[in-house]
Design an enzyme around this catalytic site. Structure first.
Site, PDB file in Angstrom:
ATOM      1  CB  CYS A 151      -1.145   0.358   1.346  1.00  0.00           C
ATOM      2  SG  CYS A 151      -2.781   1.056   1.211  1.00  0.00           S
ATOM      3  CG  HIS A 198      -3.158  -3.550   3.550  1.00  0.00           C
ATOM      4  ND1 HIS A 198      -1.636  -3.429   4.568  1.00  0.00           N
ATOM      5  CD2 HIS A 198      -3.907  -2.858   2.744  1.00  0.00           C
ATOM      6  CE1 HIS A 198      -2.220  -2.030   3.833  1.00  0.00           C
ATOM      7  NE2 HIS A 198      -3.235  -1.294   3.143  1.00  0.00           N
ATOM      8  CD  GLU A 249      -0.083  -5.469   5.829  1.00  0.00           C
ATOM      9  OE1 GLU A 249      -0.025  -6.419   4.998  1.00  0.00           O
ATOM     10  OE2 GLU A 249      -0.497  -4.847   6.240  1.00  0.00           O
TER      11      GLU A 249
END
EC number: 6.3.5.3
Lengths: 239, 95
Positions: free
Chosen positions: A93, A202, A204
């Protein structure tokens, strides 16, 4: 895989003023079996890490342009040099925006074509499973990870886009609806060497059951993002 | 003290959401003659002493390297602000 060797792999996670997802990225590294090392934007020392994650957020408030000021942070000077030497670098991002501003990846990100902030569980097609960060996936595989951004529209001139396609450097494409209006549905790209990868969604945030997107296993059970972090650990030990 | 003005505009093919929002608002206020609005950025760089050719050259380099991203933006003007009467009226006439 050698557990003993993997446990010693050190993955740096950079914090800029305005970074939001550094703790999540560090958690993802640990869940994959690596050691997360906090790196500070004003410190040029990479503290001997083997790879680096540039996490999401709004570094320097996204003033000037998203990622533009971070490019000149002391830690980035060291990361640009290390990336040229082959060190794996992942930009997520805002981290992806920093990588384009630092010229480690081509193109740029602009406002979403529909002008709205978008937050959703996004399906991606893995186009390139040969990078340091995607080797635990297979080409053509569909993965679901969260996406949340306002400046997520990937743009580049036609020649650059043609080059990326011809060289297999489009790593991820949006499946179904293109949430940003990105050129050719591109969600993530890599450099020529395959060690630097940037993407808007994302990974994560999809690494642990109970905290990720929905999957066949149930609500919040999706862990499709974990493969990024196991991939780089495998790449580092040459497994 | 000299000042250099640098103006940066989004490239024509890049969506400019700010300009788009403004062009949508204008007719609602009765301004129906404007068909398009593009919104850019204006930077004012101060130096001690006059704006020399070297200062202008440095400003041009900064404009390309830092103040704009050539993928999405064009530098449309780098100029000595004092040499431009219209520019000084805008910035100092309101002070």
């Amino acid at each position: 895989m050698s557990g003993a060797t993997l446990a010693t792999a050190r993955i740096g996670v950079v914090t800029f003023p305005g970074t939001l997802d550094d703790r999540d990225a560090a958690r993802a590294v640990r869940l994959a079996g690596g050691e997360a090392v906090s790196l500070w934007h004003a410190d040029a020392d990479l503290h001997g890490v083997d790879a680096v994650v540039l996490p999401g957020g709004f570094s320097y408030g996204d003033y000037l342009r998203a990622g533009a000021i971070s490019r000149f942070a002391p830690v980035m000077e060291s990361i640009v040099d290390a990336a040229a030497g082959g060190m794996p670098v992942l930009g997520i991002c805002n981290g992806f925006q920093v990588l384009t501003e630092a010229h480690l990846l081509p193109g740029s990100m602009v406002k979403n074509d529909h002008l709205h902030f978008v937050c959703r569980e996004q399906v991606l097609v893995v186009e390139n499973a040969d990078t340091a960060w995607t080797r635990d996936y297979t080409a053509g595989q569909r993965i679901t990870i969260p996406l949340k951004n306002q400046d997520g529209q990937f743009v580049a001139d036609e020649r650059t886009l043609d080059e990326l396609e011809a060289e297999g450097r489009v790593v991820f494409r949006y499946d179904g609806w293109n949430p940003n209006g990105s050129r050719r549905g591109i969600a993530g790209i890599t450099n020529a060497a395959g060690n630097v990868v940037g993407l808007m969604p994302h990974p994560e945030h999809a690494v642990e059951v109970g905290f990720g997107p929905a999957s066949d296993a149930g609500p919040r059970a999706g862990t499709d993002g974990l493969g990024f972090f196991t991939s780089v650990l495998g790449a580092l030990v040459g497994a | 003290m000299g000042r250099v003005v640098v103006e940066v505009m989004p490239k024509p093919e890049i969506l400019d959401p700010q300009g788009k929002a403004v062009v949508g608002a204008l007719p609602r206020l009765g301004f129906t003659q404007f068909t398009s609005v593009r919104q850019g950025k204006r930077f004012e760089l101060e130096v001690d002493g006059p704006v020399t050719p070297e200062v202008l050259a440095a400003a041009e380099e900064a404009a390309v390297k830092v103040l704009s991203n050539p993928v999405i933006e064009d530098v449309v003007r780098v100029a000595d602000i004092e040499a431009d009467a219209a520019a000084t009226i805008t910035s100092e006439g309101l002070a």
